[in-house]
Scaffold this motif. Structure first.
Motif, mmCIF file in Angstrom:
data_model
loop_
_atom_site.group_PDB
_atom_site.id
_atom_site.type_symbol
_atom_site.label_atom_id
_atom_site.label_comp_id
_atom_site.label_asym_id
_atom_site.label_seq_id
_atom_site.Cartn_x
_atom_site.Cartn_y
_atom_site.Cartn_z
ATOM 1 N N GLN A 141 -44.600 52.882 -27.015
ATOM 2 C CA GLN A 141 -43.165 52.711 -27.212
ATOM 3 C C GLN A 141 -42.408 52.875 -25.903
ATOM 4 O OE1 GLN A 141 -41.947 55.770 -29.965
ATOM 5 N NE2 GLN A 141 -42.635 54.610 -31.749
ATOM 6 N N VAL A 196 -35.945 54.381 -30.448
ATOM 7 C CA VAL A 196 -36.960 53.413 -30.042
ATOM 8 C C VAL A 196 -36.291 52.088 -29.669
ATOM 9 C CG1 VAL A 196 -38.984 52.095 -30.789
ATOM 10 C CG2 VAL A 196 -38.723 54.476 -31.494
ATOM 11 N N ASN A 251 -38.505 54.323 -25.337
ATOM 12 C CA ASN A 251 -37.405 54.967 -26.053
ATOM 13 C C ASN A 251 -36.232 55.164 -25.111
ATOM 14 O OD1 ASN A 251 -39.047 55.783 -28.540
ATOM 15 N ND2 ASN A 251 -40.228 56.620 -26.859
ATOM 16 N N GLN A 295 -41.567 48.682 -29.347
ATOM 17 C CA GLN A 295 -42.871 49.286 -29.596
ATOM 18 C C GLN A 295 -43.885 48.192 -29.893
ATOM 19 O OE1 GLN A 295 -43.415 51.827 -32.997
ATOM 20 N NE2 GLN A 295 -41.746 50.845 -34.096
ATOM 21 N N ASN A 324 -50.508 53.046 -30.347
ATOM 22 C CA ASN A 324 -49.175 52.480 -30.433
ATOM 23 C C ASN A 324 -48.438 52.925 -29.178
ATOM 24 O OD1 ASN A 324 -46.490 51.767 -31.008
ATOM 25 N ND2 ASN A 324 -46.668 52.331 -33.154
#
Length: 128
Positions: free
Chosen positions: A74, A81, A76, A84, A72
């Motif tokens: 992402q 977040v 941020n 993602q 996964n």
């Protein structure tokens, strides 16, 4: 933003903010960025921010996964977040996704973070 040269689209994620494209890259790219940084060893995560001051064109999460597995990725920001990929299976190598802002953003730390089932790695840069 167009697909990076030498990249193959592996997944599209639909969000309320738009479509997020995930690419498998033949190798890490060197491009002009306003801010960039990497962290990690064989599991390496890089953040690339293109813009000037608080105006950001896009932020890229560029991650090298040393072996195949479920991951996964992402991006941020100061509020948590921003975008993602959700879990997807990758076969090892470099993967990237780019989140287009084309706007002023809240000043603060922005991070690219990537996860496997056993590890987490992130790289951060400041937008001011």
């Amino acid at each position: 933003m167009a697909a990076p040269t030498g990249s193959v689209l592996v997944k599209e994620v639909k969000t309320a903010q738009g479509t997020l494209d995930i690419y498998r890259d033949s190798a890490a790219r060197v491009r002009p960025f306003s801010a960039s940084g990497c962290a990690g060893g064989s599991f390496e995560v890089c953040i690339n921010i293109n813009g000037s001051g608080k105006f950001v064109y896009y932020i890229e999460n560029l991650t090298h996964f040393p072996s195949a597995g479920t991951v996964n990725m992402q991006i941020n920001g100061p509020s948590g977040v921003i975008a993602q990929t959700g879990n997807f299976y990758e076969s090892g190598g470099w993967y990237s996704f780019i989140w287009n802002f084309d706007n002023n953003v809240t000043p603060g730390y922005y991070c690219a973070t990537s996860f496997t089932y056993t590890s987490r790695q992130g790289a951060c840069e400041t937008v001011s």
